[in-house]
Design a protein around this motif. Structure first.
Motif, PDB file in Angstrom:
ATOM      1  N   PHE A  44       0.872  -1.166   0.000  1.00 37.34           N
ATOM      2  CA  PHE A  44       0.000   0.000   0.000  1.00 37.34           C
ATOM      3  C   PHE A  44       0.912   1.219   0.000  1.00 37.34           C
ATOM      4  CE2 PHE A  44      -4.177   1.677   0.465  1.00 37.34           C
ATOM      5  CZ  PHE A  44      -4.014   2.895   1.105  1.00 37.34           C
ATOM      6  N   MET A  45       0.795   2.053  -1.012  1.00 38.77           N
ATOM      7  CA  MET A  45       1.726   3.169  -1.199  1.00 38.77           C
ATOM      8  C   MET A  45       1.072   4.506  -0.878  1.00 38.77           C
ATOM      9  SD  MET A  45       4.449   1.616  -2.076  1.00 38.77           S
ATOM     10  CE  MET A  45       5.440   3.064  -2.453  1.00 38.77           C
ATOM     11  N   GLY A  46       1.822   5.349  -0.189  1.00 35.58           N
ATOM     12  CA  GLY A  46       1.285   6.654   0.173  1.00 35.58           C
ATOM     13  C   GLY A  46       2.251   7.779  -0.120  1.00 35.58           C
ATOM     14  N   TRP A  47       1.703   8.968  -0.248  1.00 36.93           N
ATOM     15  CA  TRP A  47       2.482  10.209  -0.329  1.00 36.93           C
ATOM     16  C   TRP A  47       2.094  11.071   0.882  1.00 36.93           C
ATOM     17  CZ3 TRP A  47       6.403  11.305  -3.571  1.00 36.93           C
ATOM     18  CH2 TRP A  47       6.517  10.577  -4.754  1.00 36.93           C
ATOM     19  N   PHE A  48       3.117  11.605   1.530  1.00 35.14           N
ATOM     20  CA  PHE A  48       2.938  12.525   2.644  1.00 35.14           C
ATOM     21  C   PHE A  48       3.726  13.792   2.332  1.00 35.14           C
ATOM     22  CE2 PHE A  48       1.019  10.011   6.133  1.00 35.14           C
ATOM     23  CZ  PHE A  48       0.990   8.770   5.515  1.00 35.14           C
TER      24      PHE A  48
ATOM     25  N   TYR B  16       7.151  13.069   0.697  1.00 34.97           N
ATOM     26  CA  TYR B  16       7.726  11.759   0.986  1.00 34.97           C
ATOM     27  C   TYR B  16       6.839  10.654   0.434  1.00 34.97           C
ATOM     28  CZ  TYR B  16      10.597  14.214   4.445  1.00 34.97           C
ATOM     29  OH  TYR B  16      11.476  15.055   5.070  1.00 34.97           O
ATOM     30  N   CYS B  17       7.479   9.672  -0.111  1.00 35.31           N
ATOM     31  CA  CYS B  17       6.827   8.445  -0.533  1.00 35.31           C
ATOM     32  C   CYS B  17       6.960   7.427   0.602  1.00 35.31           C
ATOM     33  CB  CYS B  17       7.519   7.941  -1.806  1.00 35.31           C
ATOM     34  SG  CYS B  17       7.022   6.332  -2.368  1.00 35.31           S
ATOM     35  N   ALA B  18       5.931   6.611   0.819  1.00 32.36           N
ATOM     36  CA  ALA B  18       5.963   5.633   1.896  1.00 32.36           C
ATOM     37  C   ALA B  18       5.298   4.343   1.455  1.00 32.36           C
ATOM     38  CB  ALA B  18       5.256   6.186   3.134  1.00 32.36           C
ATOM     39  N   ALA B  19       5.781   3.243   2.017  1.00 30.61           N
ATOM     40  CA  ALA B  19       5.240   1.918   1.700  1.00 30.61           C
ATOM     41  C   ALA B  19       4.743   1.226   2.960  1.00 30.61           C
ATOM     42  CB  ALA B  19       6.305   1.056   1.022  1.00 30.61           C
ATOM     43  N   LYS B  20       3.579   0.649   2.835  1.00 28.85           N
ATOM     44  CA  LYS B  20       2.974  -0.112   3.934  1.00 28.85           C
ATOM     45  C   LYS B  20       2.903  -1.562   3.463  1.00 28.85           C
ATOM     46  CE  LYS B  20      -1.067   0.307   6.981  1.00 28.85           C
ATOM     47  NZ  LYS B  20      -1.751  -0.974   6.742  1.00 28.85           N
ATOM     48  N   ILE B  21       3.617  -2.424   4.162  1.00 27.95           N
ATOM     49  CA  ILE B  21       3.792  -3.787   3.670  1.00 27.95           C
ATOM     50  C   ILE B  21       2.549  -4.643   3.858  1.00 27.95           C
ATOM     51  CG2 ILE B  21       5.193  -5.866   3.816  1.00 27.95           C
ATOM     52  CD1 ILE B  21       6.511  -3.362   2.590  1.00 27.95           C
ATOM     53  N   SER B  22       1.865  -4.472   4.949  1.00 27.32           N
ATOM     54  CA  SER B  22       0.682  -5.291   5.216  1.00 27.32           C
ATOM     55  C   SER B  22      -0.475  -4.394   5.618  1.00 27.32           C
ATOM     56  CB  SER B  22       0.962  -6.317   6.316  1.00 27.32           C
ATOM     57  OG  SER B  22       1.308  -5.666   7.515  1.00 27.32           O
ATOM     58  N   GLY B  23      -1.667  -4.925   5.431  1.00 30.72           N
ATOM     59  CA  GLY B  23      -2.842  -4.140   5.749  1.00 30.72           C
ATOM     60  C   GLY B  23      -3.154  -3.167   4.628  1.00 30.72           C
TER      61      GLY B  23
ATOM     62  N   ALA C 139       1.923   4.310  10.536  1.00 31.63           N
ATOM     63  CA  ALA C 139       1.422   3.030  10.018  1.00 31.63           C
ATOM     64  C   ALA C 139       2.254   2.506   8.852  1.00 31.63           C
ATOM     65  CB  ALA C 139      -0.029   3.180   9.574  1.00 31.63           C
ATOM     66  N   TYR C 140       3.109   3.356   8.295  1.00 29.83           N
ATOM     67  CA  TYR C 140       3.909   2.977   7.132  1.00 29.83           C
ATOM     68  C   TYR C 140       5.275   2.451   7.564  1.00 29.83           C
ATOM     69  CZ  TYR C 140       0.346   4.947   4.144  1.00 29.83           C
ATOM     70  OH  TYR C 140      -0.842   5.186   3.502  1.00 29.83           O
ATOM     71  N   ASP C 141       5.764   1.479   6.793  1.00 25.04           N
ATOM     72  CA  ASP C 141       6.964   0.757   7.193  1.00 25.04           C
ATOM     73  C   ASP C 141       8.254   1.322   6.607  1.00 25.04           C
ATOM     74  OD1 ASP C 141       4.683  -1.712   6.612  1.00 25.04           O
ATOM     75  OD2 ASP C 141       5.592  -1.550   8.597  1.00 25.04           O
ATOM     76  N   TYR C 142       8.186   1.860   5.419  1.00 26.62           N
ATOM     77  CA  TYR C 142       9.389   2.350   4.736  1.00 26.62           C
ATOM     78  C   TYR C 142       9.123   3.726   4.142  1.00 26.62           C
ATOM     79  CZ  TYR C 142      10.870  -2.489   5.148  1.00 26.62           C
ATOM     80  OH  TYR C 142      11.202  -3.728   5.639  1.00 26.62           O
ATOM     81  N   TRP C 143      10.198   4.529   4.094  1.00 25.85           N
ATOM     82  CA  TRP C 143      10.097   5.912   3.638  1.00 25.85           C
ATOM     83  C   TRP C 143      11.229   6.238   2.674  1.00 25.85           C
ATOM     84  CZ3 TRP C 143       6.160   9.217   4.986  1.00 25.85           C
ATOM     85  CH2 TRP C 143       5.300   8.756   5.986  1.00 25.85           C
ATOM     86  N   GLY C 144      10.928   7.125   1.728  1.00 23.12           N
ATOM     87  CA  GLY C 144      11.958   7.690   0.884  1.00 23.12           C
ATOM     88  C   GLY C 144      12.621   8.867   1.567  1.00 23.12           C
ATOM     89  N   GLN C 145      13.575   9.460   0.859  1.00 22.01           N
ATOM     90  CA  GLN C 145      14.361  10.549   1.442  1.00 22.01           C
ATOM     91  C   GLN C 145      13.653  11.899   1.329  1.00 22.01           C
ATOM     92  OE1 GLN C 145      14.780   9.385  -1.571  1.00 22.01           O
ATOM     93  NE2 GLN C 145      15.016  11.192  -2.880  1.00 22.01           N
ATOM     94  N   GLY C 146      12.627  11.963   0.510  1.00 20.83           N
ATOM     95  CA  GLY C 146      11.882  13.207   0.339  1.00 20.83           C
ATOM     96  C   GLY C 146      12.365  14.017  -0.841  1.00 20.83           C
ATOM     97  N   THR C 147      11.448  14.775  -1.417  1.00 22.43           N
ATOM     98  CA  THR C 147      11.778  15.684  -2.510  1.00 22.43           C
ATOM     99  C   THR C 147      11.073  17.007  -2.273  1.00 22.43           C
ATOM    100  OG1 THR C 147      11.865  15.922  -4.934  1.00 22.43           O
ATOM    101  CG2 THR C 147       9.910  14.843  -4.023  1.00 22.43           C
ATOM    102  N   GLN C 148      11.800  18.102  -2.467  1.00 20.73           N
ATOM    103  CA  GLN C 148      11.266  19.437  -2.160  1.00 20.73           C
ATOM    104  C   GLN C 148      10.359  19.917  -3.291  1.00 20.73           C
ATOM    105  OE1 GLN C 148      11.805  21.582   0.669  1.00 20.73           O
ATOM    106  NE2 GLN C 148      10.132  22.726  -0.318  1.00 20.73           N
ATOM    107  N   VAL C 149       9.191  20.403  -2.924  1.00 18.02           N
ATOM    108  CA  VAL C 149       8.283  21.071  -3.854  1.00 18.02           C
ATOM    109  C   VAL C 149       8.061  22.480  -3.332  1.00 18.02           C
ATOM    110  CG1 VAL C 149       5.937  21.154  -4.770  1.00 18.02           C
ATOM    111  CG2 VAL C 149       7.138  18.963  -4.612  1.00 18.02           C
ATOM    112  N   THR C 150       8.370  23.469  -4.161  1.00 17.52           N
ATOM    113  CA  THR C 150       8.193  24.864  -3.786  1.00 17.52           C
ATOM    114  C   THR C 150       7.307  25.542  -4.822  1.00 17.52           C
ATOM    115  OG1 THR C 150      10.388  24.919  -2.767  1.00 17.52           O
ATOM    116  CG2 THR C 150       9.334  27.032  -3.243  1.00 17.52           C
ATOM    117  N   VAL C 151       6.232  26.148  -4.350  1.00 15.42           N
ATOM    118  CA  VAL C 151       5.283  26.831  -5.237  1.00 15.42           C
ATOM    119  C   VAL C 151       5.320  28.318  -4.917  1.00 15.42           C
ATOM    120  CG1 VAL C 151       2.922  26.930  -6.079  1.00 15.42           C
ATOM    121  CG2 VAL C 151       3.847  24.765  -5.218  1.00 15.42           C
TER     122      VAL C 151
END
Length: 121
Positions: free
Chosen positions: A33-37, A92-99, A107-119
């Motif tokens: 299960f993939m998420g963006w935060f 940040y991108c995040a991965a949830k392995i189960s559920g 609730a998320y198990d793994y995270w990326g390093q993040g990428t800056q967005v400036t508007v």
């Protein structure tokens, strides 16, 4: 162990668009299960969007952001249109392995390093 690598952030004017990508390692990406935060300076990390068999969005981005995934490429995307200055944050991108669906970061198990967005306004 799952590694996540985000790309696609940058500086854009209000009303513009950006597409974030998150490449994942692992042979069972389709089951994650993939998420963006996002996290703005001085604020906590907050849910933006997620994708499993269905997609989910926080209210402030509905109609402007689209999450999608390509399981053959082990990649999840976040297309961001009509960007606003309040969208400025590290994404940040995040991965949830189960559920399934979850909007809390812990609730998320793994995270990326993040990428800056400036508007800019």
């Amino acid at each position: 162990q799952v590694q996540l690598v985000e790309s696609g952030g940058g500086l854009v004017q209000a009303g513009g668009s950006l597409r974030l990508s998150c490449a994942a390692s692992g042979r069972t990406f389709s089951s994650y299960f993939m998420g963006w935060f996002r996290q703005a300076p001085g604020k906590e990390r907050r849910f933006v969007a997620a994708a499993g068999r269905s997609t989910y969005y926080t209210d402030s981005v509905k109609g402007r952001f689209t999450i999608s995934r390509d399981n053959a490429k082990n990649t999840v995307y976040l297309q961001m249109n009509n960007l606003k200055p309040e969208d400025t944050a590290v994404y940040y991108c995040a991965a949830k392995i189960s559920g399934g669906y979850a909007i809390i970061a812990s609730a998320y198990d793994y995270w990326g390093q993040g990428t800056q967005v400036t508007v800019s306004s």
